[in-house]
Design an enzyme around this catalytic site. Structure first.
Site, PDB file in Angstrom:
ATOM      1  N   CYS A  86       1.050  -1.288  -0.271  1.00  0.00           N
ATOM      2  CA  CYS A  86       0.230  -0.217   0.018  1.00  0.00           C
ATOM      3  C   CYS A  86       0.547   1.378   0.171  1.00  0.00           C
ATOM      4  O   CYS A  86       1.178   1.666  -0.786  1.00  0.00           O
ATOM      5  CB  CYS A  86      -1.254   0.260   1.352  1.00  0.00           C
ATOM      6  SG  CYS A  86      -2.573   1.339   1.060  1.00  0.00           S
ATOM      7  N   HIS A 203      -3.988  -5.440   0.808  1.00  0.00           N
ATOM      8  CA  HIS A 203      -3.365  -5.586   2.401  1.00  0.00           C
ATOM      9  C   HIS A 203      -3.227  -7.689   2.673  1.00  0.00           C
ATOM     10  O   HIS A 203      -4.314  -8.026   3.493  1.00  0.00           O
ATOM     11  CB  HIS A 203      -3.259  -5.278   3.599  1.00  0.00           C
ATOM     12  CG  HIS A 203      -3.461  -3.701   3.537  1.00  0.00           C
ATOM     13  ND1 HIS A 203      -2.211  -3.138   3.703  1.00  0.00           N
ATOM     14  CD2 HIS A 203      -4.540  -2.825   2.831  1.00  0.00           C
ATOM     15  CE1 HIS A 203      -2.276  -1.594   4.497  1.00  0.00           C
ATOM     16  NE2 HIS A 203      -3.495  -1.429   3.154  1.00  0.00           N
ATOM     17  N   GLU A 205      -1.389  -8.986   4.790  1.00  0.00           N
ATOM     18  CA  GLU A 205      -1.398  -9.322   6.098  1.00  0.00           C
ATOM     19  C   GLU A 205      -2.150  -9.008   7.151  1.00  0.00           C
ATOM     20  O   GLU A 205      -2.357  -9.605   8.109  1.00  0.00           O
ATOM     21  CB  GLU A 205       0.352  -8.095   6.568  1.00  0.00           C
ATOM     22  CG  GLU A 205      -0.191  -6.895   7.169  1.00  0.00           C
ATOM     23  CD  GLU A 205      -0.739  -5.550   5.632  1.00  0.00           C
ATOM     24  OE1 GLU A 205      -0.875  -4.514   5.334  1.00  0.00           O
ATOM     25  OE2 GLU A 205      -0.601  -6.599   4.570  1.00  0.00           O
TER      26      GLU A 205
END
Length: 230
Positions: A86, A203, A205
């Site tokens: 990002c 994302h 994660e």
């Protein structure tokens, strides 16, 4: 694999990234303030998401000139791994470590939603736990995620196999409807020519635990845990 996470003023996804890395690598990553210049002993540098310097000027433009970025460039030149997610992707393009730029979303609106990503190549340290053509889900949250590059650069990325991930439908079709932000050729993530730097907007994660809604993103971090280091 020893990892470090760069923290700039305004970055806010470092804890999510730290959780994902620790789960896969088995050790806590080192948190690195942007004024540090010593990245010795690290194999992987991660630049997480957020709003470095409040996104003033352009997203990532000010962070790209922070003292730590010279060390990140040197780390990459030595063959170290770099992951930018990002805002991290935006910083890598502003620093010239990856080509192109991330422009305002085509809708001119901030988007916070799930998307689906198709794996374009599965022979890198970042993607080898996936299969080529596999589709996985990932959250996105950005206002400037519209990947842009001139036609020659896009052709080079395609020709050299440097498009890592592409926005797609859950069935794997790369359509305009599956492209949330207007990115050129549905590009969601790209690689450096040596395949050791990955920048992507969504994302992974944020999907590494069933309690968070799934583990679609965990193969990326598990793959990094298996990477050979110098």
């Amino acid at each position: 694999m020893k990892a470090g996470i760069i923290i700039f003023p305004g970055i806010n996804r470092e804890r999510d990234m730290a959780i994902a890395l620790e789960r896969s690598l088995g050790r806590k990553p080192r948190m690195i303030w942007h004024r540090e210049e010593d990245l010795g002993g690290l194999d992987l540098i991660v630049i997480p998401g957020g709003f470095s310097y409040g996104d003033y000027l352009r997203c990532g433009a000010m962070a790209a000139h922070s003292p730590v970025m010279a060390a990140v460039r040197a780390h990459a030149a030595r063959g170290g791994y770099v992951l930018g997610v990002c805002n991290g992707f935006q910083i890598l393009t502003e620093a010239g470590m990856l080509p192109g730029a991330l422009l305002r979303n085509a809708s001119l609106r901030f988007l916070a939603m799930d998307c689906h990503l198709r794996v374009e190549r599965a022979d890198t340290v970042f993607t080898h736990r996936y299969q080529r053509g596999q589709v996985f889900r990932a959250p996105l949250a950005h206002g400037d995620g519209n990947y842009f590059a001139d036609a020659a650069t896009l052709d080079r990325l395609e020709g050299e196999g440097l498009v890592a991930l592409r926005y797609a439908t859950p069935q794997g079709e790369s359509t305009a409807a599956a492209n949330p932000n207007g990115s050129a050729r549905n590009i969601a993530g790209i690689l450096s020519p040596d395949l050791r730097i990955l920048g992507l907007m969504p994302h992974p994660e944020d999907l590494v635990d069933p309690l968070l809604g799934g583990e679609d993103g965990r193969p990326l971090f598990d793959g990094l845990a298996e990477a050979r280091v110098a």
